[in-house]
Design a protein around this motif. Sequence first.
Motif, PDB file in Angstrom:
ATOM      1  N   THR A 218       0.826  -1.384   0.039  1.00 59.46           N
ATOM      2  CA  THR A 218      -0.041  -0.055  -0.003  1.00 59.46           C
ATOM      3  C   THR A 218       0.956   1.275   0.026  1.00 59.46           C
ATOM      4  O   THR A 218       0.683   2.171  -0.912  1.00 59.46           O
ATOM      5  N   GLN A 222       0.995   4.135  -3.092  1.00 56.26           N
ATOM      6  CA  GLN A 222       0.676   5.344  -2.709  1.00 56.26           C
ATOM      7  C   GLN A 222       1.785   6.464  -3.179  1.00 56.26           C
ATOM      8  O   GLN A 222       1.906   7.364  -3.913  1.00 56.26           O
ATOM      9  N   ALA A 337      -4.618  -2.807  -2.119  1.00 53.13           N
ATOM     10  CA  ALA A 337      -3.527  -1.960  -1.681  1.00 53.13           C
ATOM     11  C   ALA A 337      -3.717  -0.733  -2.669  1.00 53.13           C
ATOM     12  O   ALA A 337      -3.706   0.423  -1.984  1.00 53.13           O
ATOM     13  N   ARG A 340      -6.617   1.363  -1.432  1.00 57.26           N
ATOM     14  CA  ARG A 340      -6.471   2.007  -0.201  1.00 57.26           C
ATOM     15  C   ARG A 340      -5.699   3.308  -0.381  1.00 57.26           C
ATOM     16  O   ARG A 340      -5.721   4.307   0.198  1.00 57.26           O
ATOM     17  N   SER A 341      -4.458   3.195  -1.388  1.00 59.62           N
ATOM     18  CA  SER A 341      -3.735   4.334  -1.509  1.00 59.62           C
ATOM     19  C   SER A 341      -4.628   5.454  -2.253  1.00 59.62           C
ATOM     20  O   SER A 341      -4.361   6.588  -1.950  1.00 59.62           O
TER      21      SER A 341
END
Length: 375
Positions: A218, A222, A337, A340-341
């Motif tokens: 993650t 990001q 992941a 979520r980023s």
Amino acid sequence: MTQPHAADVRHRHLFGRYWRSASGFWTERSARVSWPLTLGLVCIVLSQIAVQYQLNYWNRDFFNALERRDSAALWTQVGWFVPLAILSVSLSITSVWGRMTTQRKWREWLTRHLLALWLDERRYQRLGSVDGEHQNAEYRISFDARIATDAPVDMAIGLLNAVVTALVFINVLWTVGGDFRFQVAGHTLTIHAYLVVAAVVYTLVFTTAMAFVGRNLTAVIQAENQAEAELRAATNEIRELGERVPPAEVALADLQGVRLALAQVLLRWRQLCWQLMGTTMVSQTDILLAPVAAWIMCAPKFLSGEMSLGELTQASAAFVSVQLAFNWFVDNYHRVAEWRSSVNRVATLLHALDDADGVPEPTRAPMPEPDHVVI
């Protein structure tokens, strides 16, 4: 009592801010579109699992007829396969339409919401005075908002499918596999519902491996998204120099900024490559071993005559279905992941827009635009 990790608290806080805005798709005027689409997708998933369940039993009957060399029963099963196949394909096509329509409508709603917050009260002019990592608002609105709405629809459908599939095919494993008895030091030991136990243990091994190998995924995604946004911003500055009247020369500092941004993109991409190599190793090993593990575990009962060829293929197919359902986390770790980023980046922008209300508006000449913008 142990205190929660600071990163976990931050992620929950960011997700809460994102969801307060994104959930408006189901609570505001758009609910007349969102809820029928959502309920329709649930019905499609349940129908697909029902067809898959029928195909599992068709698999058993087909191979049993093949083992008996019963041509009449074999052609009967061929006849049953045609409507099941047509129904399965039709449901898959309908699922694509429902899923992509939901994603498109949700993205449209969230993008309009973000644009309205960004432009309303001229918050876009105040963002530069707000502390925090909220750079490249336009990239977050266009790119991250898409992932933040596309991915959860796919994952929600996949998770519902995984849960119901696991419940349905555990029953098949329990019924077909039964108990497994073996001798140890003169004693007979029994493993009740041994195929169910094997599926759970197998899944735990690979889920644990994926969580360990991809624990930093993650953060890496990001960072890579942020680097891409900064590269785009650096190149946009050069484009804006050429669009000035008269055009301005590109300074050495501008070129150096692009080079540094590109270097960061390549660095983050290399880090992402290493992370994906690790998660791919786990997922591909899982895919290759699952059917082989099922055949090996069913082989002793088949060789002893306790299980027919049809039941062996049925149990093997059910084991793979349960394993795939349990391994939803393994198969979707990269997607989770990435989602979520993007959620964190959208939520960071939302927080910055909230904070912008407390920042004085910069001095500017009077403008004819309205204070309230509706997108």
